[in-house]
Write an enzyme that holds these catalytic residues in place. Sequence first.
Site, PDB file in Angstrom:
ATOM      1  N   LYS A  69       5.220   7.875  -6.732  1.00 61.45           N
ATOM      2  CA  LYS A  69       4.164   7.236  -5.942  1.00 61.45           C
ATOM      3  C   LYS A  69       4.420   5.735  -5.852  1.00 61.45           C
ATOM      4  O   LYS A  69       4.195   5.114  -4.808  1.00 61.45           O
ATOM      5  CB  LYS A  69       2.777   7.509  -6.547  1.00 61.45           C
ATOM      6  CG  LYS A  69       1.642   6.750  -5.850  1.00 61.45           C
ATOM      7  CD  LYS A  69       1.455   7.213  -4.410  1.00 61.45           C
ATOM      8  CE  LYS A  69       0.592   6.382  -3.505  1.00 61.45           C
ATOM      9  NZ  LYS A  69      -0.431   5.534  -3.914  1.00 61.45           N
TER      10      LYS A  69
ATOM     11  N   HIS B  52       7.004   5.253  -3.305  1.00 63.16           N
ATOM     12  CA  HIS B  52       6.344   5.457  -1.999  1.00 63.16           C
ATOM     13  C   HIS B  52       5.678   4.157  -1.556  1.00 63.16           C
ATOM     14  O   HIS B  52       5.808   3.732  -0.407  1.00 63.16           O
ATOM     15  CB  HIS B  52       5.316   6.583  -2.112  1.00 63.16           C
ATOM     16  CG  HIS B  52       4.332   6.648  -0.972  1.00 63.16           C
ATOM     17  ND1 HIS B  52       3.277   5.767  -0.850  1.00 63.16           N
ATOM     18  CD2 HIS B  52       4.257   7.465   0.102  1.00 63.16           C
ATOM     19  CE1 HIS B  52       2.607   6.047   0.257  1.00 63.16           C
ATOM     20  NE2 HIS B  52       3.171   7.074   0.845  1.00 63.16           N
ATOM     21  N   ASN B  53       4.973   3.514  -2.457  1.00 62.70           N
ATOM     22  CA  ASN B  53       4.287   2.281  -2.090  1.00 62.70           C
ATOM     23  C   ASN B  53       5.265   1.148  -1.805  1.00 62.70           C
ATOM     24  O   ASN B  53       5.019   0.327  -0.918  1.00 62.70           O
ATOM     25  CB  ASN B  53       3.300   1.876  -3.191  1.00 62.70           C
ATOM     26  CG  ASN B  53       2.026   2.705  -3.143  1.00 62.70           C
ATOM     27  OD1 ASN B  53       2.023   3.806  -2.622  1.00 62.70           O
ATOM     28  ND2 ASN B  53       0.944   2.170  -3.665  1.00 62.70           N
TER      29      ASN B  53
ATOM     30  N   SER C  36      -1.689   9.824  -2.185  1.00 62.04           N
ATOM     31  CA  SER C  36      -1.573   8.864  -1.084  1.00 62.04           C
ATOM     32  C   SER C  36      -2.323   9.340   0.148  1.00 62.04           C
ATOM     33  O   SER C  36      -2.440  10.532   0.398  1.00 62.04           O
ATOM     34  CB  SER C  36      -0.112   8.644  -0.709  1.00 62.04           C
ATOM     35  OG  SER C  36      -0.048   7.745   0.379  1.00 62.04           O
TER      36      SER C  36
ATOM     37  N   GLU D 197       6.350   1.752   1.517  1.00 66.15           N
ATOM     38  CA  GLU D 197       5.199   1.390   2.385  1.00 66.15           C
ATOM     39  C   GLU D 197       5.206  -0.125   2.661  1.00 66.15           C
ATOM     40  O   GLU D 197       5.039  -0.563   3.810  1.00 66.15           O
ATOM     41  CB  GLU D 197       3.919   1.821   1.672  1.00 66.15           C
ATOM     42  CG  GLU D 197       2.603   1.345   2.264  1.00 66.15           C
ATOM     43  CD  GLU D 197       1.399   1.741   1.374  1.00 66.15           C
ATOM     44  OE1 GLU D 197       1.315   2.908   0.957  1.00 66.15           O
ATOM     45  OE2 GLU D 197       0.557   0.876   1.086  1.00 66.15           O
TER      46      GLU D 197
HETATM   47  C1  6PG Z   1      -1.641   5.101  -0.428  1.00 70.10           C
HETATM   48  C2  6PG Z   1      -1.574   3.617  -0.537  1.00 70.10           C
HETATM   49  C3  6PG Z   1      -2.617   3.094  -1.467  1.00 70.10           C
HETATM   50  C4  6PG Z   1      -2.790   1.599  -1.306  1.00 70.10           C
HETATM   51  C5  6PG Z   1      -1.829   0.831  -2.178  1.00 70.10           C
HETATM   52  C6  6PG Z   1      -1.283  -0.425  -1.608  1.00 70.10           C
HETATM   53  O1  6PG Z   1      -0.593   5.667  -0.607  1.00 70.10           O
HETATM   54  O2  6PG Z   1      -2.705   5.639  -0.166  1.00 70.10           O
HETATM   55  O3  6PG Z   1      -0.320   3.239  -1.000  1.00 70.10           O
HETATM   56  O4  6PG Z   1      -2.260   3.524  -2.744  1.00 70.10           O
HETATM   57  O5  6PG Z   1      -2.753   1.253   0.012  1.00 70.10           O
HETATM   58  O6  6PG Z   1      -2.544   0.568  -3.345  1.00 70.10           O
HETATM   59  O7  6PG Z   1      -2.207  -1.429  -1.679  1.00 70.10           O
HETATM   60  P1  6PG Z   1      -1.829  -2.975  -1.679  1.00 70.10           P
HETATM   61  O8  6PG Z   1      -1.271  -3.283  -0.351  1.00 70.10           O
HETATM   62  O9  6PG Z   1      -3.149  -3.625  -1.912  1.00 70.10           O
HETATM   63  O10 6PG Z   1      -0.876  -3.215  -2.821  1.00 70.10           O
END
Ligand code: 6PG
Length: 478
Positions: free
Chosen positions: A183, A186-187, A128, A190
Site C-alpha cells: 500500500k 501504491h501511494n 485504497s 500515486e
Molecule cells: C488511497 C490514498 C489515501 C490517501 C493517501 C495520500 O489509496 O486511498 O492513497 O490513502 O490519499 O493517504 O494522502 P496524502 O496526499 O495526504 O499523503
Amino acid sequence: PTAHIGVTGLAVMGSNLARNFARHGHTVAVHNRTTARTKALIDEHGHEGNFVPAETPEEFVASLIKPRRLIIMVKAGDPTDAVIDEFAPLLDEGDMIVDGGNAHFHDTLRREKALRERGIHFVGTGISGGEEGALNGPSIMPGGSAESYKALGPLLESIAAKAPDGSPCCTHIGPDAAGHFVKMVHNGIEYADMQLIAEAYHLLRAVAGYEPGRIAETFRSWNTGRLDSYLIGITAEVLAHTDAATGRPFVDVVADAAEQKGTGRWTVQTALDLGVPVSGIAEAVFARSLSGHTDLREAAAGLPGPAAGGLSPEAAEEFADRVEAALYASKVVSYAQGWNMMAAASSEYGWNLDLGAMAAIWRGGCIIRAAFLDRIRGAYRADPALPSLLADRRFADELGRAQDAWRAVVTTAAGHGVPTPGFAAALAYYDSLRAERLPAALTQAQRDFFGAHTYRRVDAGGSYHTRWSGDRGEERTG
Ligand code: 6PG
C-alpha cells in the site's frame, strides 16, 4: 454473538467500510471511542443492513462470532497501538485484528510479531480508494498469515471493487507487513502519477497557452486512450470547475503548496534503505515539499528566467501530443520503479510477492486504477521474474516510440523555464539504464583517489587501488 465482522473507529473511512459490509449482507459490529459517532451511524444508515452497535470494547468483542474478525480504522501511529492494547486482552487465540489504516510497515512488522506471540493474527491491510472506495468497493491489500486470509478473504473480497473482468480487487499479498508495504508503494506511485499529471498541466498552460477548460478537454481525450485512469478523469473535472466566489478557474484560487500525510515520503525513505532507485517517486515527494517552502520561493522570486513566449496554435497542438507521450513514458518509468521496490522488499523480507497480482488488484477501486495496469499484469504473467517493466518488450517498444517526443518536451520545458522534475527524472532513468557506460566509473576513481576506497576493473577480477599520492602504481587489494 451474531456479528461476522466488527469495525472500531467510525470516522468516514471506518463508517463507510462498515456500511459496505452491511450492504453486502454481513452483520457488522460497530464501535467508536465516543459513542455519539456510533449512534450517528446507526441513525443515518442503520437501515442499510445488520449493524450491532456496541458502547464498550467488551460489548463489541462479545458480539463477534469466533474466530473474531475485528477491523481497526483509526489514525495510523500511536492511536493504533492504543486500540490494539485495549482490545488484544479481550481476544482469544485464533482471533484476528485487521489494521486498515495507512500504517508504516515497520510498525506492522512489530505489531504482527507481538500479537503472533499471543496467538492473535494481526493483518496489516492496505485499503485504497478514499471515502468513496470504502463505501462502494476499495482495492484491498491484506498481509498477515495465510491462515487468517482463509477466514477474512471471502469477507474482504465480497466488499472489494471489481476489476473490469469481474475479479475482486483483493488478494492475500503476503505475510506480516507485506500488505502495508505494498500500500505504501501504491501511494508512492500515486504521488508520482499526480506529479506527472501536474507537470503536463503546467506545460499545456504555460507553453501551449491553453486555459484550464481547454486542458480539461485535452485530458478527457487522453482519458480515452492509453492514459485512461481515475486520476486523469478527476483532473479533467477539477480543471473544468469554476470557483463560485470569484468566477475564476478553480485551480487558480487554490494555494499552490502541496501537502502530504507521509506515505510517499516513507516510500522514498524505504527505497533508499533497500537501495532501489525510485527517482520519479522521489521527485514527486520533493516537488510537494518544495512547493510548500514559501521562504525559499520568496527568496528566489526575482531570479531571471527565459523571456515569456507561447507557441502558435498549430505548434501548441503538436506539443500537446508530445506531452501525452512524455506523460505516458514517464508514468511507465515510475511504475517500473515502484515494482522494482516491491521485488526488492519481497526478497529482503521473504514475502514471495506475486508481482502480477498487485497490478490485478489495482485495476479497480484504488486511486491509481487505470487501464494500463492490465498491461503490467500481462507483462508479469508472461514473465513472473521480469527484472523491470522496461525489459518487457511491449513497454520497451512503446518507450522507444515515445522517446523523441519525450526528449522534445523536456527540452522545450527547460527552454521555457517550466520545471518538469518528474518528466526529466524519468527520462534520465531511461537513459541511464540503457547506457552502455555510465560515468560511475569516474565516481569510483575519485573515491579511490581521495579515500582509497578501491575500484574494480573491466578487464580483470578483484579490487584495486592506485597509489594516487605516490608513484601511481596499481595494487590489488582483494
Ligand atoms: C488511497 C490514498 C489515501 C490517501 C493517501 C495520500 O489509496 O486511498 O492513497 O490513502 O490519499 O493517504 O494522502 P496524502 O496526499 O495526504 O499523503
